[in-house]
Design an enzyme around this catalytic site. Structure first.
Site, PDB file in Angstrom:
ATOM      1  N   LYS A   1      41.146  43.067  48.240  1.00 43.69           N
ATOM      2  CA  LYS A   1      41.029  42.001  49.236  1.00 43.69           C
ATOM      3  C   LYS A   1      42.176  40.991  49.095  1.00 43.69           C
ATOM      4  O   LYS A   1      42.756  40.563  50.075  1.00 43.69           O
ATOM      5  CB  LYS A   1      39.693  41.260  49.094  1.00 43.69           C
ATOM      6  CG  LYS A   1      38.481  42.148  49.303  1.00 43.69           C
ATOM      7  CD  LYS A   1      37.183  41.346  49.345  1.00 43.69           C
ATOM      8  CE  LYS A   1      36.880  40.576  48.076  1.00 43.69           C
ATOM      9  NZ  LYS A   1      36.551  41.423  46.913  1.00 43.69           N
TER      10      LYS A   1
ATOM     11  N   ARG B   1      29.115  35.379  49.927  1.00 45.30           N
ATOM     12  CA  ARG B   1      28.753  36.439  48.998  1.00 45.30           C
ATOM     13  C   ARG B   1      27.247  36.623  48.917  1.00 45.30           C
ATOM     14  O   ARG B   1      26.783  37.485  48.191  1.00 45.30           O
ATOM     15  CB  ARG B   1      29.249  36.067  47.621  1.00 45.30           C
ATOM     16  CG  ARG B   1      30.208  37.143  47.087  1.00 45.30           C
ATOM     17  CD  ARG B   1      31.123  36.522  46.166  1.00 45.30           C
ATOM     18  NE  ARG B   1      31.554  37.197  45.036  1.00 45.30           N
ATOM     19  CZ  ARG B   1      32.811  37.029  44.598  1.00 45.30           C
ATOM     20  NH1 ARG B   1      33.663  36.320  45.288  1.00 45.30           N
ATOM     21  NH2 ARG B   1      33.186  37.603  43.498  1.00 45.30           N
TER      22      ARG B   1
ATOM     23  N   ARG C   1      41.205  38.946  31.614  1.00 50.69           N
ATOM     24  CA  ARG C   1      40.274  37.902  32.043  1.00 50.69           C
ATOM     25  C   ARG C   1      38.887  38.256  31.513  1.00 50.69           C
ATOM     26  O   ARG C   1      38.507  39.426  31.529  1.00 50.69           O
ATOM     27  CB  ARG C   1      40.216  37.888  33.579  1.00 50.69           C
ATOM     28  CG  ARG C   1      41.025  36.789  34.215  1.00 50.69           C
ATOM     29  CD  ARG C   1      41.176  36.972  35.708  1.00 50.69           C
ATOM     30  NE  ARG C   1      39.919  37.148  36.446  1.00 50.69           N
ATOM     31  CZ  ARG C   1      39.858  37.342  37.757  1.00 50.69           C
ATOM     32  NH1 ARG C   1      40.975  37.384  38.476  1.00 50.69           N
ATOM     33  NH2 ARG C   1      38.710  37.503  38.374  1.00 50.69           N
TER      34      ARG C   1
ATOM     35  N   ARG D   1      29.379  42.654  37.539  1.00 51.22           N
ATOM     36  CA  ARG D   1      29.851  42.111  38.825  1.00 51.22           C
ATOM     37  C   ARG D   1      29.558  43.096  39.949  1.00 51.22           C
ATOM     38  O   ARG D   1      29.237  42.702  41.071  1.00 51.22           O
ATOM     39  CB  ARG D   1      31.357  41.821  38.755  1.00 51.22           C
ATOM     40  CG  ARG D   1      31.687  40.582  37.933  1.00 51.22           C
ATOM     41  CD  ARG D   1      33.144  40.523  37.593  1.00 51.22           C
ATOM     42  NE  ARG D   1      33.988  40.160  38.719  1.00 51.22           N
ATOM     43  CZ  ARG D   1      35.318  40.311  38.726  1.00 51.22           C
ATOM     44  NH1 ARG D   1      35.942  40.823  37.680  1.00 51.22           N
ATOM     45  NH2 ARG D   1      36.012  39.951  39.774  1.00 51.22           N
TER      46      ARG D   1
HETATM   47  P1  AMP Z   1      36.391  36.666  42.347  1.00 50.09           P
HETATM   48  O1  AMP Z   1      37.748  36.400  41.788  1.00 50.09           O
HETATM   49  O2  AMP Z   1      36.311  36.518  43.840  1.00 50.09           O
HETATM   50  O3  AMP Z   1      35.792  37.965  41.876  1.00 50.09           O
HETATM   51  O4  AMP Z   1      35.449  35.507  41.791  1.00 50.09           O
HETATM   52  C1  AMP Z   1      35.301  35.269  40.416  1.00 50.09           C
HETATM   53  C2  AMP Z   1      33.945  34.632  40.121  1.00 50.09           C
HETATM   54  O5  AMP Z   1      33.828  33.382  40.801  1.00 50.09           O
HETATM   55  C3  AMP Z   1      32.740  35.438  40.570  1.00 50.09           C
HETATM   56  O6  AMP Z   1      32.364  36.429  39.642  1.00 50.09           O
HETATM   57  C4  AMP Z   1      31.686  34.331  40.683  1.00 50.09           C
HETATM   58  O7  AMP Z   1      31.209  33.934  39.413  1.00 50.09           O
HETATM   59  C5  AMP Z   1      32.490  33.188  41.255  1.00 50.09           C
HETATM   60  N1  AMP Z   1      32.492  33.193  42.735  1.00 50.09           N
HETATM   61  C6  AMP Z   1      33.560  33.404  43.570  1.00 50.09           C
HETATM   62  N2  AMP Z   1      33.197  33.309  44.861  1.00 50.09           N
HETATM   63  C7  AMP Z   1      31.864  33.029  44.853  1.00 50.09           C
HETATM   64  C8  AMP Z   1      30.894  32.823  45.881  1.00 50.09           C
HETATM   65  N3  AMP Z   1      31.209  32.889  47.183  1.00 50.09           N
HETATM   66  N4  AMP Z   1      29.619  32.559  45.504  1.00 50.09           N
HETATM   67  C9  AMP Z   1      29.267  32.481  44.200  1.00 50.09           C
HETATM   68  N5  AMP Z   1      30.127  32.689  43.193  1.00 50.09           N
HETATM   69  C10 AMP Z   1      31.421  32.944  43.499  1.00 50.09           C
END
Ligand code: AMP
Length: 224
Positions: A16, A91, A163, A174
């Site tokens: 994405k 999400r 990370r 996840r």
């Molecule tokens: P990502 O880099 O998009 O995978 O986001 C990393 C982490 O941020 C996720 O595993 C969640 O803990 C948090 N996160 C990101 N976007 C959201 C969202 N829309 N709602 C809740 N948690 C989020």
């Protein structure tokens, strides 16, 4: 088309972010990636970052009330008047409903939700092999894009790290979270006629080509 209000949906690691980079360049749209916003908040040790951190490290979603306002304020900003690309938001069904209400209040609507999909095994391979430069944030992959010197950034020689949320067990978690909490959004947007699907196992160029073609069709349909 007056506005281009786009959501990127898909499991972590489906590409994405890469597609968002290209959409930004092609359409000059502001890009709001909630994962990036939250990581920046953690780094800057803000109230939001302190509250979000433990959820993120575990690979859990942060509570809706922490993230919704952050996104909606950006969508309702001057720079997003002609459109936006949201990556990683919504999400949950609750977040989608909140976004819908906020857009309705602004007399705006979504243009499309772009689902970039990839099977779990592919996501696990991509994310658990990812390494990030501590300094520049530049990313590598132990298998697909290794640095010249194992463990060190090609650009500035800083150490590369994994990370916390890219560790194998956390990636698995996840994915579970994605299937349980985010997958229902696929059906929701499909029912609303907003969903467009893309195969995230294709090369980034191919996916970008398909997305551009889809957006061009949407624009044509709007003119008819
Ligand atoms: P990502 O880099 O998009 O995978 O986001 C990393 C982490 O941020 C996720 O595993 C969640 O803990 C948090 N996160 C990101 N976007 C959201 C969202 N829309 N709602 C809740 N948690 C989020």
């Amino acid at each position: 088309m007056s506005e281009l209000n786009l959501i990127l949906l898909g499991p972590p690691g489906a590409g994405k972010g890469t597609q968002a980079e290209r959409l930004r360049a092609d359409f000059e749209l502001p890009y709001y990636a909630t994962g990036d916003i939250l990581r920046a908040a953690v780094k800057a040790d803000t109230d939001l970052g302190r509250e979000a951190r433990e959820y993120m490290d575990r690979g859990d979603l942060v509570p809706d009330e922490l993230i919704c306002k952050v996104v909606i304020d950006r969508v309702d900003s001057d720079e997003a008047r002609d459109g936006f690309v949201l990556d990683g938001f919504p999400r949950t069904v609750g977040q989608a409903e909140e976004l819908h209400r906020a857009l309705e209040g602004l007399e705006r609507q979504l243009t499309a939700t772009l689902l970039i999909d990839a099977p779990d095994e592919e996501v696990i391979r991509r994310l658990s092999g990812r390494r990030v430069c501590l300094d520049s944030g530049h990313t590598y992959h132990v298998e697909f894009d290794p640095p010249k010197n194992d463990g060190f950034c090609d650009q500035d020689g800083s150490a590369l790290v994994q990370r916390d949320d890219d560790k194998l067990e956390t990636v698995r978690h996840r994915l579970e979270v994605f299937h349980q909490q985010t997958k229902p959004l696929v059906e929701l947007y499909e029912r609303e006629g907003l969903l467009r699907r893309f195969d995230g196992t294709r090369s980034p160029e191919e996916v970008n080509g398909h997305i551009r073609a889809t957006l061009a069709t949407l624009r044509l349909e709007e003119q008819i």
